[in-house]
Design a protein around this motif. Structure first.
Motif, PDB file in Angstrom:
ATOM      1  N   ALA A 113       4.511   9.694   5.057  1.00 37.34           N
ATOM      2  CA  ALA A 113       3.705   9.844   6.276  1.00 37.34           C
ATOM      3  C   ALA A 113       2.266   9.402   6.075  1.00 37.34           C
ATOM      4  CB  ALA A 113       3.754  11.284   6.789  1.00 37.34           C
ATOM      5  N   PRO A 114       1.972   8.179   6.501  1.00 41.89           N
ATOM      6  CA  PRO A 114       0.568   7.779   6.593  1.00 41.89           C
ATOM      7  C   PRO A 114      -0.021   8.415   7.854  1.00 41.89           C
ATOM      8  CG  PRO A 114       1.953   6.023   7.446  1.00 41.89           C
ATOM      9  CD  PRO A 114       2.885   7.132   6.979  1.00 41.89           C
ATOM     10  N   SER A 115      -1.325   8.322   8.022  1.00 39.28           N
ATOM     11  CA  SER A 115      -1.919   8.822   9.255  1.00 39.28           C
ATOM     12  C   SER A 115      -1.377   8.008  10.430  1.00 39.28           C
ATOM     13  CB  SER A 115      -3.437   8.727   9.168  1.00 39.28           C
ATOM     14  OG  SER A 115      -3.810   7.458   8.677  1.00 39.28           O
ATOM     15  N   LEU A 159      -9.248   9.736  -6.281  1.00 37.41           N
ATOM     16  CA  LEU A 159      -9.246   8.371  -5.748  1.00 37.41           C
ATOM     17  C   LEU A 159      -9.730   8.332  -4.307  1.00 37.41           C
ATOM     18  CD1 LEU A 159      -5.836   6.972  -7.071  1.00 37.41           C
ATOM     19  CD2 LEU A 159      -8.087   6.897  -8.164  1.00 37.41           C
ATOM     20  N   ARG A 160      -9.545   9.457  -3.618  1.00 36.38           N
ATOM     21  CA  ARG A 160     -10.056   9.543  -2.236  1.00 36.38           C
ATOM     22  C   ARG A 160     -10.592  10.957  -2.061  1.00 36.38           C
ATOM     23  NH1 ARG A 160      -6.002   8.947   2.866  1.00 36.38           N
ATOM     24  NH2 ARG A 160      -5.335  10.997   2.168  1.00 36.38           N
ATOM     25  N   PRO A 161     -11.902  11.115  -1.853  1.00 38.07           N
ATOM     26  CA  PRO A 161     -12.406  12.464  -1.617  1.00 38.07           C
ATOM     27  C   PRO A 161     -11.846  12.962  -0.299  1.00 38.07           C
ATOM     28  CG  PRO A 161     -14.139  10.839  -1.202  1.00 38.07           C
ATOM     29  CD  PRO A 161     -12.934  10.076  -1.704  1.00 38.07           C
ATOM     30  N   THR A 176       3.750   5.202 -10.080  1.00 41.52           N
ATOM     31  CA  THR A 176       3.381   6.572  -9.727  1.00 41.52           C
ATOM     32  C   THR A 176       3.809   6.850  -8.293  1.00 41.52           C
ATOM     33  OG1 THR A 176       1.251   5.707  -9.026  1.00 41.52           O
ATOM     34  CG2 THR A 176       1.369   6.640 -11.247  1.00 41.52           C
ATOM     35  N   VAL A 177       3.765   8.132  -7.932  1.00 37.06           N
ATOM     36  CA  VAL A 177       4.091   8.506  -6.560  1.00 37.06           C
ATOM     37  C   VAL A 177       3.049   9.521  -6.079  1.00 37.06           C
ATOM     38  CG1 VAL A 177       5.743  10.253  -7.401  1.00 37.06           C
ATOM     39  CG2 VAL A 177       5.892   9.483  -5.048  1.00 37.06           C
ATOM     40  N   ALA A 178       2.675   9.419  -4.801  1.00 39.57           N
ATOM     41  CA  ALA A 178       1.738  10.385  -4.210  1.00 39.57           C
ATOM     42  C   ALA A 178       2.545  11.452  -3.475  1.00 39.57           C
ATOM     43  CB  ALA A 178       0.804   9.679  -3.232  1.00 39.57           C
ATOM     44  N   HIS A 235       0.857  -1.191   0.000  1.00 43.09           N
ATOM     45  CA  HIS A 235       0.000   0.000   0.000  1.00 43.09           C
ATOM     46  C   HIS A 235       0.894   1.243   0.000  1.00 43.09           C
ATOM     47  CE1 HIS A 235      -4.003  -1.789   1.611  1.00 43.09           C
ATOM     48  NE2 HIS A 235      -3.364  -2.660   0.880  1.00 43.09           N
ATOM     49  N   PRO A 236       0.909   1.974  -1.103  1.00 42.27           N
ATOM     50  CA  PRO A 236       1.862   3.087  -1.192  1.00 42.27           C
ATOM     51  C   PRO A 236       1.557   4.209  -0.202  1.00 42.27           C
ATOM     52  CG  PRO A 236       0.312   3.117  -3.042  1.00 42.27           C
ATOM     53  CD  PRO A 236       0.055   1.845  -2.290  1.00 42.27           C
ATOM     54  N   LEU A 237       2.610   4.907   0.212  1.00 42.63           N
ATOM     55  CA  LEU A 237       2.472   6.018   1.163  1.00 42.63           C
ATOM     56  C   LEU A 237       2.546   7.358   0.428  1.00 42.63           C
ATOM     57  CD1 LEU A 237       4.980   4.748   3.887  1.00 42.63           C
ATOM     58  CD2 LEU A 237       2.485   4.526   3.882  1.00 42.63           C
ATOM     59  N   ILE A 238       2.021   8.369   1.066  1.00 44.19           N
ATOM     60  CA  ILE A 238       2.138   9.719   0.516  1.00 44.19           C
ATOM     61  C   ILE A 238       3.480  10.305   0.967  1.00 44.19           C
ATOM     62  CG2 ILE A 238       1.184  12.058   0.540  1.00 44.19           C
ATOM     63  CD1 ILE A 238      -1.574  10.773   1.162  1.00 44.19           C
ATOM     64  N   ILE A 239       4.234  10.847   0.013  1.00 42.57           N
ATOM     65  CA  ILE A 239       5.497  11.504   0.358  1.00 42.57           C
ATOM     66  C   ILE A 239       5.212  12.987   0.583  1.00 42.57           C
ATOM     67  CG2 ILE A 239       7.887  11.914  -0.369  1.00 42.57           C
ATOM     68  CD1 ILE A 239       7.613   9.062  -0.804  1.00 42.57           C
ATOM     69  N   ILE A 280     -10.255  15.357   8.601  1.00 42.32           N
ATOM     70  CA  ILE A 280     -10.175  14.152   7.754  1.00 42.32           C
ATOM     71  C   ILE A 280      -9.014  14.326   6.768  1.00 42.32           C
ATOM     72  CG2 ILE A 280     -12.610  13.468   7.946  1.00 42.32           C
ATOM     73  CD1 ILE A 280     -12.993  14.702   5.133  1.00 42.32           C
ATOM     74  N   GLU A 281      -8.694  13.253   6.061  1.00 38.94           N
ATOM     75  CA  GLU A 281      -7.479  13.232   5.261  1.00 38.94           C
ATOM     76  C   GLU A 281      -7.586  14.084   3.989  1.00 38.94           C
ATOM     77  OE1 GLU A 281      -9.244  10.709   6.223  1.00 38.94           O
ATOM     78  OE2 GLU A 281      -8.023   9.620   7.686  1.00 38.94           O
ATOM     79  N   SER A 282      -6.416  14.262   3.385  1.00 31.97           N
ATOM     80  CA  SER A 282      -6.333  15.036   2.142  1.00 31.97           C
ATOM     81  C   SER A 282      -7.089  14.339   1.009  1.00 31.97           C
ATOM     82  CB  SER A 282      -4.862  15.197   1.740  1.00 31.97           C
ATOM     83  OG  SER A 282      -4.299  13.934   1.445  1.00 31.97           O
TER      84      SER A 282
HETATM   85  O1  TXA Z   1      -4.190  13.904   4.914  1.00 32.28           O
HETATM   86  C1  TXA Z   1      -3.448  12.991   4.571  1.00 32.28           C
HETATM   87  O2  TXA Z   1      -3.299  12.651   3.386  1.00 32.28           O
HETATM   88  C2  TXA Z   1      -2.688  12.247   5.687  1.00 32.28           C
HETATM   89  C3  TXA Z   1      -1.691  13.253   6.306  1.00 32.28           C
HETATM   90  C4  TXA Z   1      -0.823  12.604   7.341  1.00 32.28           C
HETATM   91  O3  TXA Z   1      -0.943  13.860   5.297  1.00 32.28           O
HETATM   92  N1  TXA Z   1      -2.016  11.098   5.177  1.00 32.28           N
HETATM   93  C5  TXA Z   1      -2.675   9.972   4.807  1.00 32.28           C
HETATM   94  O4  TXA Z   1      -1.858   8.942   4.398  1.00 32.28           O
HETATM   95  O5  TXA Z   1      -3.893   9.882   4.834  1.00 32.28           O
HETATM   96  P1  TXA Z   1      -2.353   7.435   4.270  1.00 32.28           P
HETATM   97  O6  TXA Z   1      -1.147   6.634   4.067  1.00 32.28           O
HETATM   98  O7  TXA Z   1      -3.182   7.078   5.447  1.00 32.28           O
HETATM   99  O8  TXA Z   1      -3.181   7.434   2.960  1.00 32.28           O
HETATM  100  C6  TXA Z   1      -2.470   7.446   1.739  1.00 32.28           C
HETATM  101  C7  TXA Z   1      -3.402   7.206   0.601  1.00 32.28           C
HETATM  102  C8  TXA Z   1      -3.565   5.752   0.318  1.00 32.28           C
HETATM  103  O9  TXA Z   1      -4.619   5.249   1.034  1.00 32.28           O
HETATM  104  C9  TXA Z   1      -3.820   5.760  -1.158  1.00 32.28           C
HETATM  105  O10 TXA Z   1      -5.201   5.916  -1.379  1.00 32.28           O
HETATM  106  C10 TXA Z   1      -3.124   6.955  -1.673  1.00 32.28           C
HETATM  107  O11 TXA Z   1      -2.776   7.732  -0.584  1.00 32.28           O
HETATM  108  N2  TXA Z   1      -1.924   6.641  -2.470  1.00 32.28           N
HETATM  109  C11 TXA Z   1      -0.625   6.715  -2.109  1.00 32.28           C
HETATM  110  N3  TXA Z   1       0.184   6.424  -3.152  1.00 32.28           N
HETATM  111  C12 TXA Z   1      -0.617   6.160  -4.194  1.00 32.28           C
HETATM  112  C13 TXA Z   1      -0.386   5.815  -5.557  1.00 32.28           C
HETATM  113  N4  TXA Z   1       0.835   5.691  -6.073  1.00 32.28           N
HETATM  114  N5  TXA Z   1      -1.466   5.615  -6.351  1.00 32.28           N
HETATM  115  C14 TXA Z   1      -2.715   5.775  -5.839  1.00 32.28           C
HETATM  116  N6  TXA Z   1      -3.000   6.119  -4.578  1.00 32.28           N
HETATM  117  C15 TXA Z   1      -1.964   6.303  -3.754  1.00 32.28           C
END
Ligand code: TXA
Ligand code: MG
Length: 450
Positions: A146-148, A216-218, A118-120, A64-68, A201-203
């Motif tokens: 940084a995931p939540s 992909l995520r509202p 891809t990268v988030a 599960h990819p993380l947001i950078i 709530i998240e981004s």
């Molecule tokens: O508000 C936020 O986005 C919070 C704060 C801490 O910045 N972070 C967050 O991260 O919610 P996390 O890891 O809980 O959620 C990351 C989400 C994943 O569930 C996924 O949907 C999406 O980002 N994601 C990450 N990389 C992706 C990629 N390469 N392609 C599609 N979706 C990706």
């Protein structure tokens, strides 16, 4: 047997402590920090051991990819090719609660990317997050994964005390698991206490990796805002669409990502989200099933007259604006979950079908439907109330060449190097490039976060 446990430390927002936190991250430590959405659990995205520890701590599947999280355009462009659409939304909405999915550059550290092409990327607007990321960048770091800051699948934390208790619980669970498994050793885990997160709530996750932008995520930034900036309709790819018969095919199109799972952001106890009209029969049913203690939000006292429920927590009215609801959502669900209740009930201000079709409510309804999905579909035993630990996952990450990440980790070649020089100019229409690449220098001129 003695458990080997990493140290926890809670920092203030003094600049000296933020700088210490940046150095800790750079060395491979874990630091939870406030953002304008929810707290993030950060690790140096270029350090394999740090990212592995992060996945292990959260018990998050490593695919599960993380947001950078980046400090600005220069760091963003070292991870991804910033196409013209990206530059347009970045200019309008960064720093802020918007994560962009972009085609990644070839020779970057893949530890946090879940083997995606891809990268988030996200550049948060919270002043503490910005100070931390700027300092991290100044000492040669490129991005913080940084995931939540919650255990995998659970409610995201919006308050420092929630972060601390989640982190301590995850650290303890990790130390216990290490007695049996070959989980990676944890670095020390710190958190910066920056008060409550604003948005709650998240981004929003906006996929700009193809020429058909889609959400992909509202999240906090609505699709209406994105449509206004990009001047085109932007569909929401609903997780329901993924689960349908076409699952196999869709899996090829969408990455594995927790933000697209049907059940996520969930409390431990059964959660029923209802329209007012369905409350009476649900109460009768729960009573009949032997439930006696409830936590309630948005339920009027007289609805309960017919039953002898004990109310472990009664939270009064649900806000009627989506922004206020988002601010409170995880906080309230958490306190309901932590009360003595056997089940949680939320009655929404309007029928859910109406709210679901309202773009302003999209993100809140998305979260609340995922939080209650497992209950609704009988995936959890409503009477099994034990607070279970998240299940273990295979933590194997692809081995990456040390050379690549060492190269990547080099501090910027020279202090004179400007964002213009490090950005992919050939990809930008000249006019747009000239305007947008001033980004790092004029962060504050871009205006307040929406
Ligand atoms: O508000 C936020 O986005 C919070 C704060 C801490 O910045 N972070 C967050 O991260 O919610 P996390 O890891 O809980 O959620 C990351 C989400 C994943 O569930 C996924 O949907 C999406 O980002 N994601 C990450 N990389 C992706 C990629 N390469 N392609 C599609 N979706 C990706
Ligand atoms: Mg999360």
């Amino acid at each position: 047997m003695i458990m080997e446990q990493a140290n926890f430390r809670r920092l203030s927002t003094d600049s000296s402590e933020i700088n210490e936190a940046a150095s800790h991250l750079r060395r491979g430590g874990i630091v939870a920090f406030p953002t304008e959405t929810v707290y993030g659990l950060g690790a140096n995205a270029a350090k394999q051991a740090a990212v592995e520890a992060l996945f292990a701590l959260k018990q998050r599947p490593s695919d599960h990819p993380l947001i950078i999280h980046v400090s600005g355009l220069a760091d963003a462009s070292s991870w991804a090719k910033l196409n013209p659409l990206a530059l347009r939304v970045i200019g309008a909405l960064w720093p802020g609660p918007l994560s962009l999915i972009l085609p990644r550059r070839p020779a970057i550290p893949m530890h946090a990317l879940g083997a995606q092409k891809t990268v988030a990327l996200r550049c948060p607007s919270h002043p503490v997050a910005r100070a931390l990321l700027s300092q991290f960048s100044a000492i040669g770091g490129k991005g913080v994964a940084a995931p939540s800051a919650n255990p995998y699948g659970k409610l995201s934390p919006t308050d420092p005390d929630h972060v601390e208790s989640d982190m301590r619980r995850m650290m303890y669970a990790h130390a216990s698991r290490r007695l049996r498994l070959s989980d990676p050793k944890l670095p020390d885990c710190w958190m910066i206490d920056g008060g409550s997160s604003d948005a709650g709530i998240e981004s929003t996750v906006l996929d700009l990796s193809t020429d058909e932008p889609r959400v992909l995520r509202p999240g906090v930034i609505s699709r209406e805002q994105l449509e206004a900036v990009l001047g085109m309709p932007i569909p929401l790819i609903k997780p329901q669409a993924i689960e349908a018969k076409t699952q196999k095919r869709s899996n090829l199109l969408l990455p594995k990502a927790s933000g697209t799972l049907l059940s996520h952001y969930a409390p431990n106890k059964p959660l029923y989200v209802l329209d007012q009209s369905l409350l009476a029969p649900k109460l009768a049913e729960l009573h009949q099933q032997g439930f006696r203690r409830l936590a309630l939000w948005g339920v009027e006292a007289q609805s309960l007259d017919a039953y002898e429920f004990e109310i472990s927590l009664g939270l009064g009215a649900v806000p009627d604006s989506p922004e206020s609801m988002a601010q409170l959502l995880y906080r309230q669900l958490r306190s309901m979950d932590e009360s003595e209740a056997e089940a949680l009930i939320v009655v929404l201000p309007s029928p859910i079908d109406m709210l679901r079709d309202d773009k302003g409510w999209e993100a809140v309804i998305d979260r609340i439907e995922r939080a209650s999905y497992a209950t609704k579909h009988g995936l959890i035993n409503p009477k099994a109330l034990a607070k279970s630990d998240p299940v273990g996952h295979d933590m194997a990450l692809p081995a990456d060449s040390d050379m690549i990440f060492e190269q990547f980790e080099q501090p910027l070649q020279s202090p004179q190097q400007t964002p213009q020089q490090s950005a992919p100019q050939q990809m930008l229409p000249a006019q747009e490039a000239a305007d947008d690449l001033d980004f790092d220098m004029s962060f504050d001129d871009l205006g307040a976060n929406p």
